[in-house]
Design an enzyme around this catalytic site. Structure first.
Site, PDB file in Angstrom:
ATOM      1  N   ASN A  87       8.875  -7.526  -0.390  1.00 57.43           N
ATOM      2  CA  ASN A  87       7.681  -8.161   0.027  1.00 57.43           C
ATOM      3  C   ASN A  87       7.449  -9.491   0.093  1.00 57.43           C
ATOM      4  O   ASN A  87       8.402 -10.371  -0.617  1.00 57.43           O
ATOM      5  CB  ASN A  87       6.566  -7.843  -1.172  1.00 57.43           C
ATOM      6  CG  ASN A  87       6.806  -7.851  -2.439  1.00 57.43           C
ATOM      7  OD1 ASN A  87       7.955  -8.046  -2.887  1.00 57.43           O
ATOM      8  ND2 ASN A  87       5.861  -8.181  -3.419  1.00 57.43           N
ATOM      9  N   GLU A 100       7.532  -2.122   1.998  1.00 57.24           N
ATOM     10  CA  GLU A 100       7.967  -0.829   3.203  1.00 57.24           C
ATOM     11  C   GLU A 100       7.665  -1.694   4.696  1.00 57.24           C
ATOM     12  O   GLU A 100       8.362  -1.082   5.635  1.00 57.24           O
ATOM     13  CB  GLU A 100       6.638  -0.125   2.978  1.00 57.24           C
ATOM     14  CG  GLU A 100       6.988   0.492   1.507  1.00 57.24           C
ATOM     15  CD  GLU A 100       5.954  -0.130   0.609  1.00 57.24           C
ATOM     16  OE1 GLU A 100       6.027  -1.479   0.540  1.00 57.24           O
ATOM     17  OE2 GLU A 100       5.237   0.465  -0.377  1.00 57.24           O
ATOM     18  N   CYS A 139       0.521   0.290   4.164  1.00 62.01           N
ATOM     19  CA  CYS A 139       1.981   0.781   4.495  1.00 62.01           C
ATOM     20  C   CYS A 139       1.779   2.320   4.701  1.00 62.01           C
ATOM     21  O   CYS A 139       2.688   2.729   5.578  1.00 62.01           O
ATOM     22  CB  CYS A 139       2.762   0.456   3.090  1.00 62.01           C
ATOM     23  SG  CYS A 139       3.113  -1.099   2.975  1.00 62.01           S
TER      24      CYS A 139
HETATM   25  N1  THU Z   1       3.252  -4.460  -2.490  1.00 59.41           N
HETATM   26  C1  THU Z   1       4.386  -3.776  -1.748  1.00 59.41           C
HETATM   27  O1  THU Z   1       5.332  -4.651  -1.145  1.00 59.41           O
HETATM   28  N2  THU Z   1       4.201  -2.678  -1.547  1.00 59.41           N
HETATM   29  C2  THU Z   1       3.550  -1.686  -2.042  1.00 59.41           C
HETATM   30  O2  THU Z   1       3.722  -0.588  -1.997  1.00 59.41           O
HETATM   31  C3  THU Z   1       2.426  -2.209  -3.003  1.00 59.41           C
HETATM   32  C4  THU Z   1       2.415  -3.683  -3.227  1.00 59.41           C
HETATM   33  C5  THU Z   1       3.398  -6.135  -2.688  1.00 59.41           C
HETATM   34  C6  THU Z   1       2.298  -6.770  -2.170  1.00 59.41           C
HETATM   35  C7  THU Z   1       2.220  -8.052  -2.971  1.00 59.41           C
HETATM   36  O3  THU Z   1       3.159  -8.833  -2.569  1.00 59.41           O
HETATM   37  C8  THU Z   1       2.269  -7.517  -4.359  1.00 59.41           C
HETATM   38  O4  THU Z   1       3.256  -6.205  -4.110  1.00 59.41           O
HETATM   39  C9  THU Z   1       1.274  -7.052  -5.333  1.00 59.41           C
HETATM   40  O5  THU Z   1       0.273  -6.433  -4.743  1.00 59.41           O
END
Ligand code: THU
Length: 182
Positions: A87, A100, A139
């Site tokens: 992320n 993702e 996602c």
């Molecule tokens: N996040 C992801 O990268 N994937 C997920 O499936 C859920 C949430 C990230 C987005 C943000 O940077 C952090 O987690 C908190 O929401």
């Protein structure tokens, strides 16, 4: 080394509920999925999960401090490489991109369009309930964009305790009633 395993994805059989209201018919849609048998290579699955876990170390998450990693194998990649993502947050919050989607954007940019396996690891929430560590709605729709039926796209959500590999879902179970453009 490969460790093939057959996994049964259970049937879902929920009837629709239709209510005739004075202002029109209101439908709670049915969800009907046959039982589905899938074969997975557990060695690959674990390696992909571990790649997702490691990729979380590269997360740019100074705002939430919630680090997430992802790793995908694309069915149309002859090299079957593990394509990773993490992320990447932004000071505007709204410009944040999930792990993702960074993985799938990278895969698409490399020319691949069919995801076979995607592992996601929310490393701060590995022991938490599924909803605390599973892909967000955007996602899910992005995974659906690159999903295939044969081989079936499978998503592994890391976690569930020390002796667990995680939770395995196909696209129908991950995104019921997802949008498609015909
Ligand atoms: N996040 C992801 O990268 N994937 C997920 O499936 C859920 C949430 C990230 C987005 C943000 O940077 C952090 O987690 C908190 O929401």
């Amino acid at each position: 080394m490969s460790t093939p395993a057959t996994i049964m994805l259970p049937a879902v059989d929920r009837a629709a509920a239709v209510t005739e209201t004075p202002l029109g018919r209101l439908t709670v849609p049915a969800q009907v999925l046959p039982e589905r048998r899938v074969t997975v290579d557990l060695t690959t699955l674990l390696a992909l999960r571990d790649a997702a876990r490691s990729a979380a170390a590269n997360a740019h998450a100074p705002y939430s401090r919630f680090t997430v990693g992802a790793a995908a194998i694309m069915a149309d990649d002859p090299q079957r490489r593990m394509i990773i993502g993490a992320n990447v947050e932004n000071a505007t919050y709204g410009a944040t991109i999930c792990a993702e989607r960074t993985a799938l954007a990278q895969a698409a940019a490399l020319g691949f369009r069919r995801v076979e396996l995607l592992a996601v690891s929310c490393t701060q929430a590995l022991d938490a309930p599924l909803a605390d560590r599973s892909p967000c709605g955007i996602c899910r729709q992005t995974i659906a964009e690159f999903a295939s039926d044969d081989p079936p796209t499978l998503v592994l959500v890391d976690g569930g305790g020390a002796d667990a590999i995680g939770d395995l879902l196909d696209i129908d179970r991950l995104l019921p009633h997802g949008f498609r453009l015909r």
